[in-house]
Design a protein around this motif. Sequence first.
Motif, PDB file in Angstrom:
ATOM      1  N   GLU A 136     -33.374 -64.773  56.903  1.00  0.00           N
ATOM      2  CA  GLU A 136     -34.726 -64.263  56.742  1.00  0.00           C
ATOM      3  C   GLU A 136     -34.563 -63.004  55.838  1.00  0.00           C
TER       4      GLU A 136
ATOM      5  N   VAL B 205     -34.183 -64.764  52.429  1.00  0.00           N
ATOM      6  CA  VAL B 205     -35.394 -65.070  51.652  1.00  0.00           C
ATOM      7  C   VAL B 205     -36.105 -63.849  51.000  1.00  0.00           C
TER       8      VAL B 205
ATOM      9  N   ALA C  69     -37.367 -70.282  53.886  1.00  0.00           N
ATOM     10  CA  ALA C  69     -38.597 -70.096  54.920  1.00  0.00           C
ATOM     11  C   ALA C  69     -38.666 -71.499  55.919  1.00  0.00           C
TER      12      ALA C  69
END
Length: 851
Positions: A397, A400, A419
């Motif tokens: 996460e 990203v 993602a």
Amino acid sequence: MIMSTVTDARLVLGTGPAALLAAVVADPGRPLAVGVTGPGGHGKTALLRELARAHRDAGGTVREGAPGLDRPVDPGTVLLVDDAHLLDDARLETLRRLVAGGRHRLLVGYRPWPRPAALAGLAEALKRDGQQLVLDPFTVEQTRDYLAGVPDPGPAGELAAFVHAQTGGVPRDVERLVRGLRGSASRPGLPTELPRPAILAFGPDLEELPQDVRRLLLAVAAGVPLPVDLLGPLLDREPASVDELVAYTRAAGLLGADGRLAPIVRRAVVALSPATERSAIWRRLTEVQLGRGAAVLPLVRSLRAAGALDDCPAAALEAAAEEALGGEPALSAELFAAAAARGIPAGARQAVAAALAGDLEAALRLANRLLATAPPAVRAEAATVAATALAHRGQVERSVELYRWSGLAPSAAFAAVGALALGRPVAGVDLADDPAGGPPTLHASAARLTAEGVRESVTAAPTSALSRLVQATALLEPDGRRVLLPDSPAALAALTAIHCAELDIAESVLDRAVTTGIGGPLMARRHRLLQAWILMVRGQTAAAADRLAAVTAGDRPLEPRDLLLASALRLGIARRNSDVAGLQGGWGPALEAVVRHPVDLFTLLPLGELAVAGARLGDLARLKPYLREAWLLLDRLGGPALWSAPLHWTGLHAAILTEEPTVADGHVAALLAAADHSRYAAAAADAATVWVEVLRGVVDPVRVEAAARGLHDTGLCWDAARLAGQAAIRTSDRRAMTTLLECARVLQARSPARADGASDGTAPAADAGPTRYRLSDREHEVAELVLAGLTYREIGDRLFISAKTVEHHVARMRSRLDCANRAELLALLRTVVADRSAVAGRQPWPERDPR
């Protein structure tokens, strides 16, 4: 090291000199005019003295030195003139006339340079009216002859090979090295470094050289090719003058014909030259190379090996670091750090090098500092480094977020892949758009194809996804070693291929990725772990274990993503080998690995394997929160069949082990719904249906064998053999049991790579009767303990029987099961014992709830 006595100036002659010496000994009175030429240190003086000694031994007179112009030379006297290249023209002309007269006996030695016209005339006369010998370096065989009587500390001939490699076969240097070795302390094996006395022996030679020749030697000692157009500016000389220096150095026997220095000469030049002179030459050389736009890495590598990296300018270090980035990222990071220590600000390229080398700790530390302090362009590249490192550490996460923030060409694609891995695809993102407006490089194109391939693995047919990922891999092959990747397209292609039962494609892609080094050392472990996974799935557990051991060897710890895969591999191998101790020992570290790496799309494969292991150990509950997270992730992606089917397959086996028929039925239904999506789903659906029927007491040997062969054909070899074995144990029909156990044995032994269906293992024997595979209770007990690794004595102690009785039971089982060797016996016992244990004390499953 070597301790021995070596005779001084041991004479080793080639064919030509040996023949000449033999002729002189046979007829010392015949007319003789011999010219011996060769670089310094090649043995001219030794050969001339040996010829003179032969004349003296025959009673002749030998006169040494060049004749004066007014002194007559007796034709009966042998005139020996060494170093004729140093004589003036008048003396050389006198010698030429004596040779041309044909009445005198002359022995003349000279170097090939300098070569004035008078010396050329003398050489021509010797060649025409006498005999000319050109001395070459020793061959390896001649070096070995020189060392005759010297004990060789290594394998036969190793000392001669070592001496020859260090000296280039120049006799002078061979003698110096052997003397140095003789005086060194005695140690086993060959020396790890050249003895100092051998190096110091070059001191007088180097001191006598002109300064420009010493500068030339220092330049060559840097270890890089030096054309004349580079040496001119370096030495401040015209090309013709440079040619003269090179010729002088070769004639001195210091520079080889190939323009290189022998290792012992190079070591002496570096060690014995004044440090200021050495630094000035090497600094000037790096500046000239930089100014020409030429490669500086070979030069810098040589300086580093010589311990002289301090002589290298910061700009050259930075340029060399960039050159080393693809092939030697660890060296690149070291050189970037050295450049920073000399005043060049640390940049993102240093962080890239550290990351490619697998040092994510250093890469993250530097990238984080640059994100806070560096200019915008540097911050963007630092963000990609940090994003890549975090992806390898399971913090997808955050990875990203950093990719999206950086705005560089491949970043949008990598952010899209991340993602999707989290089950949170971003709608409306056009992967063809480059937010930075950069050129469509191979790296950017490969990143875009990777993102498209992962997206299609969720939304489209697996063949389309696999095609794009394989194409992305091919784009990176020419220069993939220097590309920093959160995950390689090769690894993702292999995962996709494994999920759709295209194991041959997965192997091929991974083999090419390992060969071409895509992603550098950072990705190498992941590629090799996936290769081991394929071996494990195919039932080649020994090869898989060897590959796993090779990957995990060394001091560098695995990053969380690789650690999770390695942990699942270790448990998967143990489960397939019925290694309960291995399962128990690996379960705790595996749970820790799961905690360290949150669930994402690309960790479902190891997570499923861990679920089966947890169920086998009765500890599945500790893994269930992560399994729930996996199913939620798949639900967010719409339940893609490609990624769901293997998790349903392992979920089925976990449910079987925990005796949850309803849960197992749910997995079977899901596999049947996905059967049209891929070969894997179709084979798994058929096998799952049959497996549950077997557990409910319904054994149709034809359907079981067809389902097992279907699994085998998709690469699930161990599962195929186990299905057949489970059905054999559960049927009451002895003929069916025999047929199915035979099927299990064949499937376990046969390699799936053989298209002709031939076996790579021992072919199964013909049916020997319905009781062939049945074990008595005592034999079953013995078999279990044999598989646990106990010795015959330990088994006897456990069962209160003698070790001899245990040996008798094992021999009878081997004979009854018709096993050619112990390995085959153990393989079949694993199937029989595991399957009998699985059904012991259990009732058949209830019929499936029609609702």
